[in-house]
Design a protein around this motif. Structure first.
Motif, short mmCIF file in Angstrom:
data_model
loop_
_atom_site.label_atom_id
_atom_site.label_comp_id
_atom_site.label_asym_id
_atom_site.label_seq_id
_atom_site.Cartn_x
_atom_site.Cartn_y
_atom_site.Cartn_z
N LEU A 25 37.18 44.64 37.01
CA LEU A 25 37.43 44.23 38.39
C LEU A 25 36.75 45.20 39.35
O LEU A 25 36.14 44.78 40.34
N ASP A 48 32.32 38.75 35.39
CA ASP A 48 33.49 37.92 35.65
C ASP A 48 34.00 37.29 34.36
O ASP A 48 35.21 37.19 34.16
N SER A 96 41.47 34.59 40.98
CA SER A 96 40.19 34.83 40.31
C SER A 96 39.41 33.55 40.05
O SER A 96 38.22 33.61 39.72
N GLU A 133 42.71 40.17 44.66
CA GLU A 133 42.95 40.44 43.23
C GLU A 133 43.31 41.90 43.01
O GLU A 133 44.24 42.21 42.27
#
Length: 153
Positions: A25, A48, A96, A133
């Motif tokens: 992340l 990702d 996400s 996130e």
């Protein structure tokens, strides 16, 4: 293997998956907060993907901890702090989706037009999702620490 040994292995794997998720992340955010054409869209999409795999691994190992961990499933299932942690994790997962969809769209456009580069507005929205996130992810270890100390039981 005895129950304690299995619990140590599951806890260790759970922590490694969690640290991997946070690291990925952070890398994704770093790429998006300095977007330039030297960072290929494909690289952002790949990071990702790894983030999603780390999240899936974290979830699977977490379920195994609930089922086979030394504390027993009742410790988790009856604890509202555990459910708060699950809601936070689910929220991160839902948020996400937006960056993932954008990366897939960008890759599709890039295949049709090799000169494609996302506009600034698109980057802003994906960055906003990543900030959200990160904010929810930061709260997860707090709930984990509370659970480990029996708070909520």
């Amino acid at each position: 293997m005895d129950a304690m040994g299995l619990d140590v292995i599951l806890a260790s794997l759970h922590h490694l998956a969690a640290f991997s998720l946070v690291g990925l992340l952070a890398v994704e955010a770093a790429l998006l907060f300095r977007p330039d054409k030297s960072v290929p869209v494909a690289r952002m999409a790949r990071i990702d993907l790894y983030f999603g795999l780390a999240a899936l691994l974290l979830l699977v190992i977490g379920v195994l901890r609930v089922i086979y961990g030394i504390k027993g499933s009742a410790f988790y299932v009856q604890n509202p702090v555990f459910w708060t942690k699950m809601v936070l994790f689910g929220t991160v997962g839902i948020i996400s989706i937006w960056p993932t969809v954008q990366y897939l769209r960008w890759q599709s456009k890039l295949r049709r037009d090799t000169g494609f580069w996302p506009d600034a507005a698109a980057f802003r929205w994906v960055r906003l999702a990543l900030v959200a996130e990160i904010a929810f992810t930061v709260a997860i270890p707090v709930t984990a620490a509370m659970m480990a100390r029996g708070i909520g039981l």
